[in-house]
Motif scaffolding. Sequence first.
Motif, PDB file in Angstrom:
ATOM      1  N   HIS A 127      31.556 -22.904 -40.409  1.00 15.04           N
ATOM      2  CA  HIS A 127      30.216 -23.069 -40.250  1.00 15.04           C
ATOM      3  C   HIS A 127      29.477 -22.514 -41.274  1.00 15.04           C
ATOM      4  CE1 HIS A 127      30.699 -24.755 -36.187  1.00 15.04           C
ATOM      5  NE2 HIS A 127      31.619 -24.108 -36.231  1.00 15.04           N
ATOM      6  N   LEU A 128      29.471 -21.117 -41.564  1.00 12.73           N
ATOM      7  CA  LEU A 128      28.890 -20.548 -42.712  1.00 12.73           C
ATOM      8  C   LEU A 128      29.114 -21.309 -44.191  1.00 12.73           C
ATOM      9  CD1 LEU A 128      29.328 -16.688 -41.614  1.00 12.73           C
ATOM     10  CD2 LEU A 128      27.656 -18.528 -40.665  1.00 12.73           C
ATOM     11  N   ALA A 129      30.393 -21.564 -44.259  1.00 10.13           N
ATOM     12  CA  ALA A 129      30.555 -22.036 -45.763  1.00 10.13           C
ATOM     13  C   ALA A 129      30.153 -23.549 -46.003  1.00 10.13           C
ATOM     14  CB  ALA A 129      32.272 -22.128 -45.820  1.00 10.13           C
ATOM     15  N   VAL A 130      29.861 -24.224 -44.932  1.00 10.61           N
ATOM     16  CA  VAL A 130      29.457 -25.512 -45.049  1.00 10.61           C
ATOM     17  C   VAL A 130      27.847 -25.239 -45.066  1.00 10.61           C
ATOM     18  CG1 VAL A 130      28.953 -27.726 -43.682  1.00 10.61           C
ATOM     19  CG2 VAL A 130      31.247 -26.797 -43.793  1.00 10.61           C
ATOM     20  N   ASP A 131      27.206 -24.282 -44.430  1.00 12.89           N
ATOM     21  CA  ASP A 131      25.860 -24.345 -44.577  1.00 12.89           C
ATOM     22  C   ASP A 131      25.329 -23.800 -45.836  1.00 12.89           C
ATOM     23  OD1 ASP A 131      23.131 -23.896 -42.946  1.00 12.89           O
ATOM     24  OD2 ASP A 131      23.413 -21.788 -43.717  1.00 12.89           O
TER      25      ASP A 131
END
Length: 325
Positions: free
Chosen positions: A93-97
């Motif tokens: 989730h963080l990487a995509v954000d």
Amino acid sequence: MKRLLLALACLLSLSLAAAGPLQAQPAREPLTVLLDWFINPDHAPIIIAQERGDFARAGLDVRIVAPADPNDPPRLIGARRGDIGVYYQKNLHLAVDQGLPLMRIGTLVATPLSTLTVLRDGPVRSLADLRGKRVGYSVAGFEEVTMGAMLETVGLGLSDIRLVNVNFGLSSALMSGQVDAILGGFRNFELHQLELENRPGRAFFPEQYGMPAYDELVYIAHRDRARDPLLRRFIDATEAATHFLVNNPEESWRLFIAGPRKELDNELNRRAFASTANRFSLSPGALDRNRYERFARFLADRRMIRSVPALETYAVELPPATAAR
């Protein structure tokens, strides 16, 4: 005797002619899989699929790579320098954000593994006992949101504890008294490690204290490759290996420690292997939409990500596989 041998030779020639020319075995298609860390029991379905020939039967020539840095897989997959990576749903989730073009294409470990652990004979009997205590962690990024959510359930906050980065020495930091609790130790590994050191631990499970449940380990690919049929063939092969593992645990263990992995044959890994078996996804290609959307909302509410993205932009259930050529 000579006439008999001549007759047999003639029959063999006629049989070969009728069968037509010998056909070469079709070439298997290469696929590079980047693990999240060194090979360990969390990767058992991948290793067993390799050893049993599940990948070969799917027409795949799989190369398994253990990275020097656990942060490498998302970067390398995003740069198209690998086909499939093993990664953490939380971090996805963080990487995509942050703009990485990643897509979840399957699930490896379908339950949380991370824990908050204390020594069983220590002063911490409940989460409320953490007031004024030191909590060690290894990897920055989720320690505050995880501890914040857990502490809220007993009326405490981050200001009531002290977070200490102990790098990758979680168990040793706890046993030596450097910290009073450790966050991020896996229930299928660190708890066994403490037991073997005669310092048994007590675990608090984040999903029982304010954290939504999540997939611990997932398979990721570049977003542009999310419909590549090779990826589905990989997922289906690991599914076959997982079912074999669940039904044949002892034989699976022998396959896991075969050949160059003989150094993994120790009591800690044996225990970890056994306690991880029921946590692998039996349907690794299936996508639990609610689980991913719920966790994204949790992160957005705590400002770990800017907004809740459309699920289709970072997680997919792959279409059925085409037959291997």
